[in-house]
Structure formats: structure tokens, C-alpha cells
Motif scaffolding. Sequence first.
Motif, PDB file in Angstrom:
ATOM      1  N   ILE A  81       0.862  -1.183   0.000  1.00 52.90           N
ATOM      2  CA  ILE A  81       0.000   0.000   0.000  1.00 52.90           C
ATOM      3  C   ILE A  81       0.896   1.229   0.000  1.00 52.90           C
ATOM      4  O   ILE A  81       1.726   1.407   0.889  1.00 52.90           O
ATOM      5  CB  ILE A  81      -0.928  -0.007   1.231  1.00 52.90           C
ATOM      6  CG1 ILE A  81      -1.850  -1.226   1.139  1.00 52.90           C
ATOM      7  CG2 ILE A  81      -1.736   1.281   1.311  1.00 52.90           C
ATOM      8  CD1 ILE A  81      -2.672  -1.482   2.365  1.00 52.90           C
ATOM      9  N   PRO A  82       0.745   2.067  -1.043  1.00 52.12           N
ATOM     10  CA  PRO A  82       1.642   3.230  -1.136  1.00 52.12           C
ATOM     11  C   PRO A  82       1.318   4.273  -0.076  1.00 52.12           C
ATOM     12  O   PRO A  82       0.227   4.275   0.496  1.00 52.12           O
ATOM     13  CB  PRO A  82       1.340   3.783  -2.531  1.00 52.12           C
ATOM     14  CG  PRO A  82      -0.064   3.363  -2.803  1.00 52.12           C
ATOM     15  CD  PRO A  82      -0.259   2.046  -2.110  1.00 52.12           C
ATOM     16  N   MET A 130       0.055   7.741   0.991  1.00 58.94           N
ATOM     17  CA  MET A 130      -0.895   8.653   0.348  1.00 58.94           C
ATOM     18  C   MET A 130      -0.851   9.986   1.061  1.00 58.94           C
ATOM     19  O   MET A 130      -1.172  10.074   2.232  1.00 58.94           O
ATOM     20  CB  MET A 130      -2.298   8.048   0.388  1.00 58.94           C
ATOM     21  CG  MET A 130      -2.399   6.763  -0.425  1.00 58.94           C
ATOM     22  SD  MET A 130      -4.007   5.972  -0.312  1.00 58.94           S
ATOM     23  CE  MET A 130      -3.517   4.284   0.065  1.00 58.94           C
ATOM     24  N   ASP A 173      -3.521  11.119  -4.490  1.00 55.40           N
ATOM     25  CA  ASP A 173      -2.887   9.824  -4.191  1.00 55.40           C
ATOM     26  C   ASP A 173      -3.948   8.780  -3.826  1.00 55.40           C
ATOM     27  O   ASP A 173      -3.878   7.629  -4.249  1.00 55.40           O
ATOM     28  CB  ASP A 173      -1.927   9.948  -2.991  1.00 55.40           C
ATOM     29  CG  ASP A 173      -0.638  10.680  -3.331  1.00 55.40           C
ATOM     30  OD1 ASP A 173      -0.374  10.885  -4.537  1.00 55.40           O
ATOM     31  OD2 ASP A 173       0.101  11.045  -2.393  1.00 55.40           O
ATOM     32  N   LYS A 211      -5.886   7.816  -6.923  1.00 53.53           N
ATOM     33  CA  LYS A 211      -5.022   7.028  -7.809  1.00 53.53           C
ATOM     34  C   LYS A 211      -4.961   5.574  -7.322  1.00 53.53           C
ATOM     35  O   LYS A 211      -5.043   4.622  -8.109  1.00 53.53           O
ATOM     36  CB  LYS A 211      -3.616   7.652  -7.804  1.00 53.53           C
ATOM     37  CG  LYS A 211      -2.649   7.021  -8.780  1.00 53.53           C
ATOM     38  CD  LYS A 211      -1.329   7.781  -8.759  1.00 53.53           C
ATOM     39  CE  LYS A 211      -0.217   6.896  -9.301  1.00 53.53           C
ATOM     40  NZ  LYS A 211       1.114   7.361  -8.908  1.00 53.53           N
ATOM     41  N   TYR A 212      -4.825   5.405  -6.020  1.00 56.45           N
ATOM     42  CA  TYR A 212      -4.786   4.060  -5.434  1.00 56.45           C
ATOM     43  C   TYR A 212      -6.118   3.341  -5.680  1.00 56.45           C
ATOM     44  O   TYR A 212      -6.146   2.170  -6.063  1.00 56.45           O
ATOM     45  CB  TYR A 212      -4.485   4.153  -3.930  1.00 56.45           C
ATOM     46  CG  TYR A 212      -4.587   2.831  -3.198  1.00 56.45           C
ATOM     47  CD1 TYR A 212      -3.635   1.831  -3.393  1.00 56.45           C
ATOM     48  CD2 TYR A 212      -5.651   2.575  -2.331  1.00 56.45           C
ATOM     49  CE1 TYR A 212      -3.740   0.613  -2.727  1.00 56.45           C
ATOM     50  CE2 TYR A 212      -5.757   1.360  -1.663  1.00 56.45           C
ATOM     51  CZ  TYR A 212      -4.802   0.387  -1.869  1.00 56.45           C
ATOM     52  OH  TYR A 212      -4.904  -0.819  -1.220  1.00 56.45           O
ATOM     53  N   ARG A 224      -6.680  -0.109  -7.775  1.00 51.10           N
ATOM     54  CA  ARG A 224      -7.330  -1.286  -7.182  1.00 51.10           C
ATOM     55  C   ARG A 224      -8.528  -1.713  -8.026  1.00 51.10           C
ATOM     56  O   ARG A 224      -8.788  -2.901  -8.204  1.00 51.10           O
ATOM     57  CB  ARG A 224      -7.782  -1.005  -5.742  1.00 51.10           C
ATOM     58  CG  ARG A 224      -6.665  -0.820  -4.742  1.00 51.10           C
ATOM     59  CD  ARG A 224      -5.691  -1.984  -4.688  1.00 51.10           C
ATOM     60  NE  ARG A 224      -6.316  -3.218  -4.221  1.00 51.10           N
ATOM     61  CZ  ARG A 224      -5.824  -4.429  -4.457  1.00 51.10           C
ATOM     62  NH1 ARG A 224      -4.721  -4.579  -5.163  1.00 51.10           N
ATOM     63  NH2 ARG A 224      -6.442  -5.495  -4.008  1.00 51.10           N
ATOM     64  N   VAL A 237      -9.931   1.561   1.561  1.00 49.26           N
ATOM     65  CA  VAL A 237      -8.748   2.314   2.012  1.00 49.26           C
ATOM     66  C   VAL A 237      -8.957   2.532   3.502  1.00 49.26           C
ATOM     67  O   VAL A 237      -9.997   3.057   3.899  1.00 49.26           O
ATOM     68  CB  VAL A 237      -8.646   3.684   1.305  1.00 49.26           C
ATOM     69  CG1 VAL A 237      -7.377   4.405   1.736  1.00 49.26           C
ATOM     70  CG2 VAL A 237      -8.691   3.520  -0.202  1.00 49.26           C
TER      71      VAL A 237
END
Length: 580
Positions: free
Chosen positions: A108-109, A111, A116, A119-120, A124, A136
Motif C-alpha cells: 500500500i503506497p 498517500m 494519491d 489514484k490508489y 485497485r 482504504v
Amino acid sequence: MPRNPYRAAKLLAVSLVSATLSLNFAAEPDLILHNGKIATVDPQFSIHEAIAIGESRVLQVGKNDSILNLRGPKTEVINLRGKLVLPGLIDSHSHPADAAMTEFDHPIPEMENIADVLKYIRARAKVVPAGDWVTVRQVFITRLEEQRYPTRAELDKAAPNHPVLFATGPDASLNSLALKESGIDRDFKVTDGGSGFAEKDPQTGEPTGILRNATRYVKVKSASSNPTTDDRLKRLTALFADYNAVGLTAVCDRAASADEIALYKKLREFGPLPVRVHLSRHIETIGDLEKIQSQIRAVAQDPLFTIKDDTLRLIGIKTFLDGGMLTGSAYMREPWGVSKIYAITDPAYRGVLFIPHERLVPLVRTAVENNLQFTAHSVGDGAVHALLDAYEEVNKSTPIRETRPSISHSNFMSREAVEQAARLGVAMDIQPAWLYHDAHTLQAQFGYDRMRYFQPLRSIFETGGTVGGGSDHMQKIGSLRSINLYNPFVGMATAVTRTSPKLKSPLHPEEALTREQMIRFYTINNARILRRDADIGSLEPGKLADLIVLDTDLLTCRDTQIASTKVLRTYLGGKLIHKR
Ligand SMILES: [Zn+2]
């Protein structure tokens, strides 16, 4: 008695000059660390040159000569070359079993802004089949550049064919499909006896997608693959190794479920745990009161509570009294105020209190009567006062002090709350990481003056109360990338400077800790909170030899050097478990 009479005589001589520091002069030390700076964190905060360890405990501390005189043929001797030694650090608020699994399915980046997050979610939505949930969790709006929730419309646009849940604490932002699948519409009401609601658009009456303490109504189904017990054990082991690497030798899982407790027990079957794990058993407080009370009584009968194991021990129970300050539902004494950041429209809104006084008192009483520590997540000053009032009432008939009653988080206090806690013997576990991550947003919301008793660490120390530091680590492995960061040296630096990279100037520096207090905060004070001060938290003869060797002298270094301190060695019960 030792076999060597010459050595016995030497030991006796040493014991005569330092009788009070000596535990068992008959034993040959397994390990001697000398030529160092041993901060014992005893009541006088005394500093010694050397320490002798045997049979997993501290035998003696003192001058180089007297300790080296204890050396036997099997003693390992290490020259510290002036380095600082502290008792092993303790984190009084963590969620290791859960946190270790966060990235099991996929990384998981980080954020940092709404873009962000979206984008995630878009990424997904490409790998998760249409109709399955995209979630999230714990990306706090206080830490996003925009300082707000992603809106229902933004979530709809990012993933029109997936129900999306953006959840933090008990609160959430949902897209249209998630609202529909959960049956949350303009008529939605909480019906389980708990508190909570869905924010509605004042013009249309439609849900905005923001839920306050109502995420339990979201019918989310996990789309991620299911880890096996083996997977869980591997990741927990990796996390514990990283805890050791940053100097942690004891933690408290501050809301342990039955499954999590089973996992710790399973890990213990493979050998001693590398971190002493203390458990606050999570108790649900919605529903039949009698039933909840009998669940509390059952905790007191658990062998993990009755048998005092050194590495895995139940200490009490934990529940939740209010929402969060990172999510807009902490229960405050004054209204939050209409807020863009938290999407609050009602000027009278004060947050959400989960347990009314008439239910809280019998719950606290049941815990105290069964010698269990009671603690509740209490973030806002309204919740802190509510819990103190309950403690005060129970204390009239049943003394509470010996059970080490606690307040978890206790972020917003008042002068009266600080004094009342000290008088009642109520301790606070407080997480400086929240000052580090979130104070700039909280200050934007509440203003500087209303933050006067935000994490009032100095006041608690000076009033004679007990406060211990922790992380509330809930996601990811890695002491600086985790949510919340669990590097205790960053916590120490924050407690001493009251600053963070995002704060323009220190937040009420009058509440900053001294270096000595900062060390007590992560050692002996936490040992008290974990009901372990007879065993850990200081390096006094007879106590377990949990200790760390540091590359930085935390007593004399500059403020700016505290956070980057590295742990050279970590010992648990005299055994080396981490070496840099
Ligand atoms: Zn927590």
C-alpha cells in the motif's frame, strides 16, 4: 554457593560495599557490560559504569572495577566504549497482530493527498473484479494535504463500478455503490443501541457519504486473499524483529481480539516471544449489559491473566468511549465548530460519546472488582472527563488504584483532568506520533488556545501522575513508514520538542518533557501501565535484564539528534536478540 572460594570472597567484598545494589552474589554473571553509561531509570535516575547479568536478570550495577570483579570463567564481557544503555523500551499502545498483516495482499503506497488516494482506488479497481469492494483504511484526513475526506462524487468517479470504503477509525466516506449495498439512504438510523449517524446534505437530505461512528453498518466484503496461520506467524515474527531493532522489548496490544490472542499463543509454542506482549482484551459495549459483564469476568479467569507468564500476559480490558480526532468524532466538552476539514455542518456538534455514564460505571466496576485494568479509548476532553467521572464514582466504593486504571490516548485534557487523574491513580497512555503527524491540522481546526492541554505531558509529570508513551501502531511493518510510526526515538524527540515537520512552531512548549522524563515515559512509566514495574522498566538488581545499547547519548545530544538514534544491541532477559 560458588565453587571457587577466592571468587566467593571477592563477591562478598563487593556485596558489602554495595549491598543495596546486589541481588545474588552467589551467581556467576552470564554477561557483563562495562565502560558504559548505564541509565538505570531507578527512582534517583542513577547512572553507573557497568552492569552484571545472570539467569536473565540484573545482578548488579556499579563501577567498572567492582562489576568486573564478579567475572567468572563463563562470563561474557563487553566493553561498551562509553555508549549509553537504557532499559528496553516499552510501547504501551500497539496493535501488532493486526498491523503486521496490512500489506499481506499487496503493498500500500504512502498517500499524501486526495489525488494519491484516488489514484490508489483507480489502481485497485483495475485488479479487483467489478462489484467487489475497494477499501482504504486509516489514511487520516489530518495527514492529507487537503485536510478533508474524499467526497462521494470523487470516489464515484474513481471507481464507478465498485463499492468504495474510505474508513478511518469508526468513521468513513463511502461512494454511491457502497451506500446502496449497505442500505444507507436518507432514512438511515442507527438501531443497535449504539451511537452514530450518516451526514446528510442539508439541501437534499441525501447522505453525503460521510459516516460518523457508523462504519459497522457498511456491508464490506474483503476482496483480498486469506492469509493462513503460517502467513500470520511469519509476518508477526518479522514485525517483532523490527520492534527489537528500534529498541522495543515490551508492548501492549491495546485491543486484542480472541483470534489475535490465539496467534500470540501459537507463536509462543515455537519458543519465547522476542517481545513481551501484554494484552488489553477488547470488549464490545453495545448490547445486553449483563452479558458484557460476564465477558469481563471471563477475562479474569483466563490463564493468561491468572498465570503470570513473563512474555505473554493479559492485564485487563479495553473498550472505546468516543470517536477520533483524526476523523472528526472525538467527544469534546465544547462544540467542534462547523468544519470544512472534518465535513461538520452542525454548529452544536460535539463528537460522539459511545457509552453513557449509567452503563460505563458498572463496566468499570466489574473490571475493578475482578482486578482487571480498565482502559478506554478516550480522545476528546469530553470523553476523558466522562471516564474520570466513572472512575471517581467506582472509587467511592471499590478502590481502583491497584488495578492501574488507564485512559488510552487522552489527547485533549484539562488542568482539572490532569489533577483528578493523579489523585485517583489513573494513568494515561499517550502517543506523541499523533502530535507529530496531526497537530498542524488539529491546530487549524481548534486554534492554539484550545490545544493548551493537548498531550499535556509535562503537567502530568509535575502533578505526580503517570503517563507512558506509545505509538498506536496499526498498519504496516517499518518503524518510520508505519501507521502510526512506531519508532520510539521519534516519539521521544516529539515529546521533548513539541514540534513536527509540519508545525511552524512548537505546540505549547511548556508541556515539553526533560530528557530524564522522556526516558521514563518509554520505560518505567509504561512498565507501571503494563502492571510490570516489579519486573521491567528499570535496570535494578532482580529485574529482568531487558536493555538496549544506543549509538547516541540521549541525555546530552542535541534535540535534533534524538530522532535518528540507532539501537546497537537489544537484550531480552539477558539474551542478545538484535545487533546492528
Ligand atoms: Zn489503538
